[in-house]
Design a protein around this motif. Structure first.
Motif, PDB file in Angstrom:
ATOM      1  N   LEU A 127      23.223  35.830  -2.656  1.00 34.08           N
ATOM      2  CA  LEU A 127      24.268  35.269  -3.443  1.00 34.08           C
ATOM      3  C   LEU A 127      25.865  33.780  -2.807  1.00 34.08           C
ATOM      4  O   LEU A 127      25.674  33.332  -3.351  1.00 34.08           O
ATOM      5  N   VAL A 128      25.659  34.447  -1.438  1.00 27.14           N
ATOM      6  CA  VAL A 128      26.275  33.471  -0.907  1.00 27.14           C
ATOM      7  C   VAL A 128      25.294  32.567  -0.401  1.00 27.14           C
ATOM      8  O   VAL A 128      26.505  31.508  -0.829  1.00 27.14           O
ATOM      9  N   PHE A 129      24.503  32.627   0.092  1.00 22.40           N
ATOM     10  CA  PHE A 129      23.632  31.443  -0.137  1.00 22.40           C
ATOM     11  C   PHE A 129      23.663  30.153  -1.304  1.00 22.40           C
ATOM     12  O   PHE A 129      23.675  29.290  -1.149  1.00 22.40           O
ATOM     13  N   SER A 130      22.895  31.017  -2.303  1.00 21.98           N
ATOM     14  CA  SER A 130      23.217  30.422  -3.929  1.00 21.98           C
ATOM     15  C   SER A 130      24.590  29.858  -4.588  1.00 21.98           C
ATOM     16  O   SER A 130      23.841  29.126  -4.826  1.00 21.98           O
ATOM     17  N   ALA A 131      25.839  30.617  -3.868  1.00 25.22           N
ATOM     18  CA  ALA A 131      26.851  29.915  -4.307  1.00 25.22           C
ATOM     19  C   ALA A 131      27.368  28.522  -3.409  1.00 25.22           C
ATOM     20  O   ALA A 131      27.109  27.871  -3.975  1.00 25.22           O
ATOM     21  N   PHE A 132      26.652  28.608  -1.933  1.00 29.89           N
ATOM     22  CA  PHE A 132      26.304  27.247  -1.389  1.00 29.89           C
ATOM     23  C   PHE A 132      25.991  26.536  -1.838  1.00 29.89           C
ATOM     24  O   PHE A 132      26.195  25.290  -1.529  1.00 29.89           O
ATOM     25  N   THR A 133      24.833  27.138  -2.196  1.00 34.92           N
ATOM     26  CA  THR A 133      23.659  25.352  -2.559  1.00 34.92           C
ATOM     27  C   THR A 133      23.997  25.369  -4.567  1.00 34.92           C
ATOM     28  O   THR A 133      24.042  24.226  -4.284  1.00 34.92           O
ATOM     29  N   LEU A 137      12.755  25.080  -1.456  1.00 37.94           N
ATOM     30  CA  LEU A 137      14.265  26.263   0.220  1.00 37.94           C
ATOM     31  C   LEU A 137      14.661  26.457  -0.274  1.00 37.94           C
ATOM     32  O   LEU A 137      14.721  28.480   0.024  1.00 37.94           O
ATOM     33  N   PRO A 138      15.479  26.849  -1.809  1.00 37.69           N
ATOM     34  CA  PRO A 138      16.409  28.015  -1.982  1.00 37.69           C
ATOM     35  C   PRO A 138      15.863  29.358  -2.559  1.00 37.69           C
ATOM     36  O   PRO A 138      16.406  30.165  -2.174  1.00 37.69           O
ATOM     37  N   THR A 139      14.583  28.913  -2.500  1.00 41.87           N
ATOM     38  CA  THR A 139      13.345  30.551  -2.780  1.00 41.87           C
ATOM     39  C   THR A 139      13.558  31.298  -1.518  1.00 41.87           C
ATOM     40  O   THR A 139      13.249  31.702  -1.241  1.00 41.87           O
ATOM     41  N   ALA A 140      12.580  30.141  -0.777  1.00 41.60           N
ATOM     42  CA  ALA A 140      12.290  30.294   0.329  1.00 41.60           C
ATOM     43  C   ALA A 140      13.418  31.065   1.877  1.00 41.60           C
ATOM     44  O   ALA A 140      12.270  31.886   2.739  1.00 41.60           O
ATOM     45  N   ILE A 141      14.000  30.185   1.554  1.00 42.36           N
ATOM     46  CA  ILE A 141      15.117  30.919   2.804  1.00 42.36           C
ATOM     47  C   ILE A 141      15.599  31.807   2.008  1.00 42.36           C
ATOM     48  O   ILE A 141      15.562  32.799   3.545  1.00 42.36           O
ATOM     49  N   LEU A 184      10.837  38.006  -3.291  1.00 42.06           N
ATOM     50  CA  LEU A 184      10.576  36.275  -3.491  1.00 42.06           C
ATOM     51  C   LEU A 184      11.259  36.864  -5.570  1.00 42.06           C
ATOM     52  O   LEU A 184      11.867  35.369  -5.695  1.00 42.06           O
ATOM     53  N   SER A 185      10.988  37.657  -5.956  1.00 39.09           N
ATOM     54  CA  SER A 185      11.545  37.803  -7.625  1.00 39.09           C
ATOM     55  C   SER A 185      13.112  37.496  -7.543  1.00 39.09           C
ATOM     56  O   SER A 185      13.467  36.630  -8.466  1.00 39.09           O
ATOM     57  N   VAL A 186      13.454  38.241  -6.693  1.00 36.93           N
ATOM     58  CA  VAL A 186      15.022  37.859  -6.945  1.00 36.93           C
ATOM     59  C   VAL A 186      15.453  36.519  -6.210  1.00 36.93           C
ATOM     60  O   VAL A 186      15.851  36.294  -6.752  1.00 36.93           O
ATOM     61  N   ALA A 187      14.832  36.649  -4.983  1.00 36.82           N
ATOM     62  CA  ALA A 187      15.431  34.798  -4.721  1.00 36.82           C
ATOM     63  C   ALA A 187      14.846  33.954  -6.089  1.00 36.82           C
ATOM     64  O   ALA A 187      15.835  32.419  -5.813  1.00 36.82           O
ATOM     65  N   TRP A 188      14.010  34.006  -6.665  1.00 33.70           N
ATOM     66  CA  TRP A 188      13.565  33.056  -7.290  1.00 33.70           C
ATOM     67  C   TRP A 188      14.318  32.865  -8.567  1.00 33.70           C
ATOM     68  O   TRP A 188      14.647  31.893  -9.086  1.00 33.70           O
ATOM     69  N   HIS A 189      14.623  33.791  -8.832  1.00 30.60           N
ATOM     70  CA  HIS A 189      15.726  33.557 -10.353  1.00 30.60           C
ATOM     71  C   HIS A 189      16.791  33.836  -9.401  1.00 30.60           C
ATOM     72  O   HIS A 189      17.636  33.123 -10.980  1.00 30.60           O
ATOM     73  N   VAL A 190      17.361  34.842  -8.777  1.00 30.73           N
ATOM     74  CA  VAL A 190      19.108  33.871  -8.298  1.00 30.73           C
ATOM     75  C   VAL A 190      18.634  32.365  -8.451  1.00 30.73           C
ATOM     76  O   VAL A 190      19.876  31.175  -8.908  1.00 30.73           O
ATOM     77  N   SER A 191      18.693  32.154  -7.781  1.00 27.72           N
ATOM     78  CA  SER A 191      17.949  30.506  -7.972  1.00 27.72           C
ATOM     79  C   SER A 191      17.508  29.741  -9.029  1.00 27.72           C
ATOM     80  O   SER A 191      18.412  28.824  -9.327  1.00 27.72           O
ATOM     81  N   MET A 192      16.766  30.721  -9.673  1.00 24.18           N
ATOM     82  CA  MET A 192      17.120  29.999 -11.234  1.00 24.18           C
ATOM     83  C   MET A 192      18.530  30.877 -11.910  1.00 24.18           C
ATOM     84  O   MET A 192      18.759  29.157 -13.033  1.00 24.18           O
ATOM     85  N   LEU A 193      19.222  31.285 -12.086  1.00 24.94           N
ATOM     86  CA  LEU A 193      20.199  31.035 -12.234  1.00 24.94           C
ATOM     87  C   LEU A 193      21.512  30.610 -11.697  1.00 24.94           C
ATOM     88  O   LEU A 193      22.335  29.645 -12.107  1.00 24.94           O
ATOM     89  N   ARG A 194      21.596  29.755 -10.527  1.00 21.09           N
ATOM     90  CA  ARG A 194      22.060  29.080  -9.982  1.00 21.09           C
ATOM     91  C   ARG A 194      21.572  27.577 -10.250  1.00 21.09           C
ATOM     92  O   ARG A 194      22.796  26.538 -10.656  1.00 21.09           O
ATOM     93  N   TYR A 195      20.958  27.356 -10.624  1.00 17.85           N
ATOM     94  CA  TYR A 195      20.045  25.934 -11.087  1.00 17.85           C
ATOM     95  C   TYR A 195      20.554  25.566 -12.524  1.00 17.85           C
ATOM     96  O   TYR A 195      21.070  24.940 -12.904  1.00 17.85           O
TER      97      TYR A 195
END
Length: 327
Positions: A62-68, A190-194, A203-214
């Motif tokens: 969540l913190v990483f997503s907010a940062f990106t 990168l926002p999914t892989a990191i 993978l599911s959480v990283a990808w979909h939280v990235s979609m939320l940020r996008y």
């Protein structure tokens, strides 16, 4: 010479002849079904990402997503908008490279294409040549314009925009040539892989939280096109649609002082409030001016701002409160 070639960075809205006649003239929308499917998927994935953010995501994610999200926003506001669209300041190559990468995180075209559309928007604001003409309603100006074929007037007028300054920029041309590669890498891969490889996020959480940020960064930009062209006050020019909107400023790093920005588009602050806590993009530019990577920051003198408000404003202040009575 074709009309409206932008040869100087300092222009005002009332310096452009209005060649585009009827606003929101009758026009048959042609739906772009691939765009509908793509944007539809982004929003469905973002909704699921919101669920996972609440129920399954690690705090690191969540913190990483907010940062990106913040990085992407500043890449648009300080980079594509203030630096490359309006030439409100100058940046040395290291800062340009950083802003180009940050703008790629937003996945909003290349910076050159973004600037081309935005310069067109300013010259023909809220007319048929404006890509997201607010005269066609909230939905169209917010997101609908991406779902239909653009208006013929826009397709004609956008070709009159001079981008010679951007086409001569090697950093921007590199991104422009490989737009998909840069955007997919920095916005999606990168926002999914990191999160997956650094702290074991799924993978599911990283990808979909990235979609939320996008999705958030997209709508943050869209709010300026819609909300800040429909709701708010007009302390500097009551004859134009762009407004001062505190809600948009709270959402997008001080960008909601839009009536001011359309009157004084060359001001690097994009706000008369200057260097305060709300204007995060201005603080970012100020920091790199201190470092020496940003320079020639353009501002508007206070007396010029006050004179314009007195001459054409609606009698409100930056926050929409009445300060005087117009005679």
């Amino acid at each position: 010479m074709p009309p409206f070639v932008e040869e100087q960075p300092i222009q005002t809205e009332d310096s452009f002849e209005k060649l585009v006649a009827p606003q929101a003239a009758p026009w048959k929308y042609e739906i772009l079904y691939p765009a509908v499917l793509g944007i539809g998927y982004i929003h469905l994935a973002a909704i699921y990402g919101l669920y996972l953010a609440v129920t399954a995501a690690q705090w690191y994610t969540l913190v990483f997503s907010a940062f990106t999200a913040v990085a992407a926003g500043i890449g648009v506001t300080a980079g594509a908008h203030r630096l490359w669209s309006h030439r409100a300041y100058k940046a040395k190559p290291p800062l340009q490279m950083l802003l180009m990468i940050m703008q790629s995180i937003s996945f909003q075209y290349s910076a050159i294409t973004w600037a081309k559309m935005h310069r067109t928007h300013h010259r023909y604001s809220d007319t048929d040549a404006d890509p997201h003409n607010a005269a066609r309603g909230f939905f169209f100006s917010h997101i609908g314009y991406l779902l239909v074929k653009s208006h013929p007037e826009f397709r004609k007028r956008i070709n009159l925009v001079d981008l010679s300054d951007l086409y001569s920029n090697r950093i921007l041309m590199l991104q422009h040539k490989y737009t998909i590669l840069f955007s997919v890498t920095f916005c999606l891969l990168l926002p999914t892989a990191i999160p997956m490889y650094l702290w074991g996020e799924s993978l599911s959480v990283a990808w979909h939280v990235s979609m939320l940020r996008y999705a958030y960064t997209l709508h943050a930009t869209f709010l300026i096109n819609s909300f800040a062209h429909m709701f708010g006050s007009s302390p500097y020019d009551k004859s134009i649609k762009p407004t001062q909107n505190a809600f948009v400023s709270l959402m997008i790093f001080g960008e909601g002082f839009h009536n001011y920005h359309h009157v004084f588009p060359w001001d690097y602050r994009a706000s008369e409030l200057g260097n305060n806590w709300l204007n995060l993009s201005t603080l970012f530019i100020d920091f790199f001016a201190w470092v020496g990577w940003a320079y020639d920051l353009k501002t508007v003198p206070d007396d010029v701002i006050s004179a314009r408000a007195e001459r054409t404003g609606d009698g409100t202040n930056s926050w929409g409160f009445k300060t005087r009575t117009k005679i």
